[in-house]
Design a protein around this motif. Structure first.
Motif, PDB file in Angstrom:
ATOM      1  N   ARG A  48      47.667 -61.738  40.180  1.00 44.42           N
ATOM      2  CA  ARG A  48      47.362 -62.174  41.542  1.00 44.42           C
ATOM      3  C   ARG A  48      46.974 -61.043  42.483  1.00 44.42           C
ATOM      4  O   ARG A  48      46.667 -61.298  43.647  1.00 44.42           O
ATOM      5  CB  ARG A  48      48.565 -62.940  42.110  1.00 44.42           C
ATOM      6  CG  ARG A  48      48.792 -64.289  41.454  1.00 44.42           C
ATOM      7  CD  ARG A  48      47.579 -65.195  41.659  1.00 44.42           C
ATOM      8  NE  ARG A  48      47.681 -66.445  40.959  1.00 44.42           N
ATOM      9  CZ  ARG A  48      48.216 -67.561  41.468  1.00 44.42           C
ATOM     10  NH1 ARG A  48      48.723 -67.540  42.692  1.00 44.42           N
ATOM     11  NH2 ARG A  48      48.241 -68.664  40.756  1.00 44.42           N
ATOM     12  N   GLY A  49      47.010 -59.812  42.009  1.00 48.08           N
ATOM     13  CA  GLY A  49      46.715 -58.702  42.895  1.00 48.08           C
ATOM     14  C   GLY A  49      47.747 -58.549  43.997  1.00 48.08           C
ATOM     15  O   GLY A  49      47.458 -58.036  45.081  1.00 48.08           O
ATOM     16  N   HIS A  50      48.970 -59.000  43.715  1.00 50.06           N
ATOM     17  CA  HIS A  50      50.053 -58.940  44.691  1.00 50.06           C
ATOM     18  C   HIS A  50      50.522 -57.495  44.872  1.00 50.06           C
ATOM     19  O   HIS A  50      50.459 -56.690  43.944  1.00 50.06           O
ATOM     20  CB  HIS A  50      51.219 -59.810  44.226  1.00 50.06           C
ATOM     21  CG  HIS A  50      52.191 -60.167  45.299  1.00 50.06           C
ATOM     22  ND1 HIS A  50      52.009 -61.233  46.148  1.00 50.06           N
ATOM     23  CD2 HIS A  50      53.368 -59.605  45.658  1.00 50.06           C
ATOM     24  CE1 HIS A  50      53.028 -61.316  46.973  1.00 50.06           C
ATOM     25  NE2 HIS A  50      53.880 -60.330  46.704  1.00 50.06           N
ATOM     26  N   GLU A  51      50.971 -57.193  46.052  1.00 53.80           N
ATOM     27  CA  GLU A  51      51.461 -55.845  46.331  1.00 53.80           C
ATOM     28  C   GLU A  51      52.687 -55.544  45.466  1.00 53.80           C
ATOM     29  O   GLU A  51      53.654 -56.307  45.457  1.00 53.80           O
ATOM     30  CB  GLU A  51      51.832 -55.719  47.803  1.00 53.80           C
ATOM     31  CG  GLU A  51      52.185 -54.316  48.255  1.00 53.80           C
ATOM     32  CD  GLU A  51      50.992 -53.374  48.292  1.00 53.80           C
ATOM     33  OE1 GLU A  51      51.227 -52.158  48.266  1.00 53.80           O
ATOM     34  OE2 GLU A  51      49.844 -53.858  48.342  1.00 53.80           O
ATOM     35  N   PRO A  52      52.690 -54.455  44.712  1.00 58.47           N
ATOM     36  CA  PRO A  52      53.845 -54.148  43.864  1.00 58.47           C
ATOM     37  C   PRO A  52      55.029 -53.634  44.675  1.00 58.47           C
ATOM     38  O   PRO A  52      54.841 -53.143  45.802  1.00 58.47           O
ATOM     39  CB  PRO A  52      53.310 -53.044  42.938  1.00 58.47           C
ATOM     40  CG  PRO A  52      52.239 -52.386  43.733  1.00 58.47           C
ATOM     41  CD  PRO A  52      51.603 -53.473  44.556  1.00 58.47           C
ATOM     42  N   PRO A  53      56.238 -53.734  44.151  1.00 58.23           N
ATOM     43  CA  PRO A  53      57.411 -53.197  44.846  1.00 58.23           C
ATOM     44  C   PRO A  53      57.284 -51.697  45.072  1.00 58.23           C
ATOM     45  O   PRO A  53      56.740 -50.976  44.226  1.00 58.23           O
ATOM     46  CB  PRO A  53      58.566 -53.510  43.885  1.00 58.23           C
ATOM     47  CG  PRO A  53      58.078 -54.641  43.048  1.00 58.23           C
ATOM     48  CD  PRO A  53      56.615 -54.409  42.894  1.00 58.23           C
ATOM     49  N   GLU A  54      57.804 -51.243  46.186  1.00 57.06           N
ATOM     50  CA  GLU A  54      57.713 -49.821  46.537  1.00 57.06           C
ATOM     51  C   GLU A  54      58.364 -48.926  45.492  1.00 57.06           C
ATOM     52  O   GLU A  54      57.927 -47.798  45.252  1.00 57.06           O
ATOM     53  CB  GLU A  54      58.362 -49.590  47.900  1.00 57.06           C
ATOM     54  CG  GLU A  54      58.271 -48.161  48.392  1.00 57.06           C
ATOM     55  CD  GLU A  54      58.869 -48.001  49.774  1.00 57.06           C
ATOM     56  OE1 GLU A  54      59.876 -47.300  49.890  1.00 57.06           O
ATOM     57  OE2 GLU A  54      58.325 -48.585  50.725  1.00 57.06           O
ATOM     58  N   ARG A  55      59.391 -49.427  44.837  1.00 52.31           N
ATOM     59  CA  ARG A  55      60.132 -48.632  43.848  1.00 52.31           C
ATOM     60  C   ARG A  55      59.240 -48.158  42.696  1.00 52.31           C
ATOM     61  O   ARG A  55      59.496 -47.134  42.077  1.00 52.31           O
ATOM     62  CB  ARG A  55      61.295 -49.451  43.305  1.00 52.31           C
ATOM     63  CG  ARG A  55      62.195 -48.706  42.330  1.00 52.31           C
ATOM     64  CD  ARG A  55      63.273 -49.615  41.778  1.00 52.31           C
ATOM     65  NE  ARG A  55      64.226 -48.869  40.965  1.00 52.31           N
ATOM     66  CZ  ARG A  55      65.210 -49.425  40.262  1.00 52.31           C
ATOM     67  NH1 ARG A  55      65.363 -50.746  40.267  1.00 52.31           N
ATOM     68  NH2 ARG A  55      66.042 -48.689  39.551  1.00 52.31           N
ATOM     69  N   TRP A  56      58.167 -48.904  42.408  1.00 50.81           N
ATOM     70  CA  TRP A  56      57.348 -48.591  41.250  1.00 50.81           C
ATOM     71  C   TRP A  56      56.505 -47.328  41.435  1.00 50.81           C
ATOM     72  O   TRP A  56      56.130 -46.688  40.460  1.00 50.81           O
ATOM     73  CB  TRP A  56      56.415 -49.755  40.932  1.00 50.81           C
ATOM     74  CG  TRP A  56      57.106 -50.977  40.436  1.00 50.81           C
ATOM     75  CD1 TRP A  56      58.452 -51.191  40.316  1.00 50.81           C
ATOM     76  CD2 TRP A  56      56.470 -52.181  40.003  1.00 50.81           C
ATOM     77  NE1 TRP A  56      58.700 -52.455  39.845  1.00 50.81           N
ATOM     78  CE2 TRP A  56      57.502 -53.085  39.637  1.00 50.81           C
ATOM     79  CE3 TRP A  56      55.142 -52.585  39.899  1.00 50.81           C
ATOM     80  CZ2 TRP A  56      57.209 -54.363  39.167  1.00 50.81           C
ATOM     81  CZ3 TRP A  56      54.860 -53.863  39.436  1.00 50.81           C
ATOM     82  CH2 TRP A  56      55.887 -54.745  39.066  1.00 50.81           C
ATOM     83  N   LYS A  57      56.105 -47.044  42.665  1.00 52.80           N
ATOM     84  CA  LYS A  57      55.207 -45.909  42.935  1.00 52.80           C
ATOM     85  C   LYS A  57      53.853 -46.101  42.247  1.00 52.80           C
ATOM     86  O   LYS A  57      53.200 -45.147  41.830  1.00 52.80           O
ATOM     87  CB  LYS A  57      55.816 -44.576  42.478  1.00 52.80           C
ATOM     88  CG  LYS A  57      57.229 -44.326  42.966  1.00 52.80           C
ATOM     89  CD  LYS A  57      57.318 -44.235  44.474  1.00 52.80           C
ATOM     90  CE  LYS A  57      58.733 -43.895  44.918  1.00 52.80           C
ATOM     91  NZ  LYS A  57      58.903 -43.902  46.384  1.00 52.80           N
ATOM     92  N   GLY A  58      53.429 -47.345  42.095  1.00 50.99           N
ATOM     93  CA  GLY A  58      52.165 -47.651  41.433  1.00 50.99           C
ATOM     94  C   GLY A  58      52.104 -49.126  41.090  1.00 50.99           C
ATOM     95  O   GLY A  58      52.930 -49.917  41.534  1.00 50.99           O
ATOM     96  N   LYS A  59      51.142 -49.525  40.265  1.00 53.62           N
ATOM     97  CA  LYS A  59      50.935 -50.930  39.932  1.00 53.62           C
ATOM     98  C   LYS A  59      51.833 -51.428  38.806  1.00 53.62           C
ATOM     99  O   LYS A  59      51.913 -52.623  38.552  1.00 53.62           O
ATOM    100  CB  LYS A  59      49.465 -51.161  39.543  1.00 53.62           C
ATOM    101  CG  LYS A  59      48.466 -50.913  40.666  1.00 53.62           C
ATOM    102  CD  LYS A  59      48.589 -51.964  41.757  1.00 53.62           C
ATOM    103  CE  LYS A  59      47.514 -51.784  42.817  1.00 53.62           C
ATOM    104  NZ  LYS A  59      47.627 -52.798  43.904  1.00 53.62           N
ATOM    105  N   THR A  60      52.474 -50.517  38.102  1.00 53.51           N
ATOM    106  CA  THR A  60      53.357 -50.908  37.000  1.00 53.51           C
ATOM    107  C   THR A  60      54.704 -50.219  37.155  1.00 53.51           C
ATOM    108  O   THR A  60      54.788 -49.104  37.687  1.00 53.51           O
ATOM    109  CB  THR A  60      52.758 -50.529  35.635  1.00 53.51           C
ATOM    110  OG1 THR A  60      52.493 -49.126  35.606  1.00 53.51           O
ATOM    111  CG2 THR A  60      51.464 -51.297  35.383  1.00 53.51           C
ATOM    112  N   PRO A  61      55.784 -50.850  36.670  1.00 51.11           N
ATOM    113  CA  PRO A  61      57.114 -50.246  36.815  1.00 51.11           C
ATOM    114  C   PRO A  61      57.334 -49.118  35.817  1.00 51.11           C
ATOM    115  O   PRO A  61      56.737 -49.106  34.732  1.00 51.11           O
ATOM    116  CB  PRO A  61      58.056 -51.415  36.513  1.00 51.11           C
ATOM    117  CG  PRO A  61      57.279 -52.282  35.581  1.00 51.11           C
ATOM    118  CD  PRO A  61      55.842 -52.181  36.027  1.00 51.11           C
ATOM    119  N   PRO A  62      58.176 -48.160  36.154  1.00 52.86           N
ATOM    120  CA  PRO A  62      58.565 -47.141  35.172  1.00 52.86           C
ATOM    121  C   PRO A  62      59.175 -47.802  33.941  1.00 52.86           C
ATOM    122  O   PRO A  62      59.890 -48.797  34.044  1.00 52.86           O
ATOM    123  CB  PRO A  62      59.606 -46.310  35.933  1.00 52.86           C
ATOM    124  CG  PRO A  62      59.321 -46.553  37.375  1.00 52.86           C
ATOM    125  CD  PRO A  62      58.812 -47.961  37.459  1.00 52.86           C
TER     126      PRO A  62
END
Length: 213
Positions: A48-62
């Motif tokens: 959906r091109g949704h804004e990722p959570p700030e914690r990720w620091k990018g488009k995918t989670p660590p």
């Protein structure tokens, strides 16, 4: 559906103290066994091109938190995900029945016992992978992490007509008092933080036949 458990209709003991009462769920529902993980939420972000959570620091989670519950999500974010996934957020009554069953138990597994959930007593000071405390910490219906790890958003208003939404389940930096099944908190729907996550439910309409999970 895969990853969900069936919570049947019928009465259950809700609340605590002077607020204890019998509540009846008129319809059964499927409840996600675990909170939505970072990996699951990443599929929504990509689709959906949704804004990722700030914690990720990018488009995918660590990678190290891929199987942890997603956090830094607002009620609005959680609602958008649930709609995309074909479900919705639970009401607090639905959440509580899924957490404690019908007998009014204080914690999903019964009486307080250490080593059953990620609360402050565990000393972890952060989220853990979903289901880390399964099966000892499971609810009567097989849900995991309904005590500790992260607070979970519900659809319920804190007071009738109130903008604030109810959160359930406590989180990793709260002690045993606030990870009880009946413990409640609230937050404005546009707010997010490092301890707020959610799980999804799917319920039948009054006119449709609904297969058991």
């Amino acid at each position: 559906p895969e990853g969900m458990v069936w919570v049947p209709p019928g009465p259950f003991i809700y609340g605590e103290g002077e607020g204890t009462r019998v509540v009846r769920l008129e319809h059964g529902l499927c409840v996600a066994r675990a909170p939505v993980t970072n990996a699951e939420y990443a599929r929504f972000v990509a689709a959906r091109g949704h804004e990722p959570p700030e914690r990720w620091k990018g488009k995918t989670p660590p990678k190290e938190i891929a199987d942890h519950p997603v956090t830094y999500v607002s009620w609005d974010d959680a609602t958008a995900y649930a709609k995309w996934a074909g479900g919705r957020l639970p009401t607090e009554e639905e959440w509580e029945k899924a957490a404690r069953g019908t007998d009014g138990r204080e914690y999903p597994w019964g009486e307080w016992a250490e080593g059953h959930c990620n609360s402050s007593e565990a000393g972890i000071r952060g989220t853990t992978s979903v289901g880390k405390y399964s099966p000892p910490g499971d609810s009567p219906y097989g849900c995991v992490d309904m005590a500790g790890n992260v607070w979970e958003w519900t659809t319920s208003e804190w007071k009738p007509g109130d903008e604030r939404r109810v959160l359930r389940g406590g989180a990793f930096y709260y002690g045993e008092e606030l990870v009880r099944c009946a413990a409640r908190d609230w937050l404005y729907p546009y707010y997010w933080d490092w301890v707020f996550g959610f799980r999804v439910v799917a319920a039948p309409s009054t006119s449709d036949l609904w297969p058991l999970c």
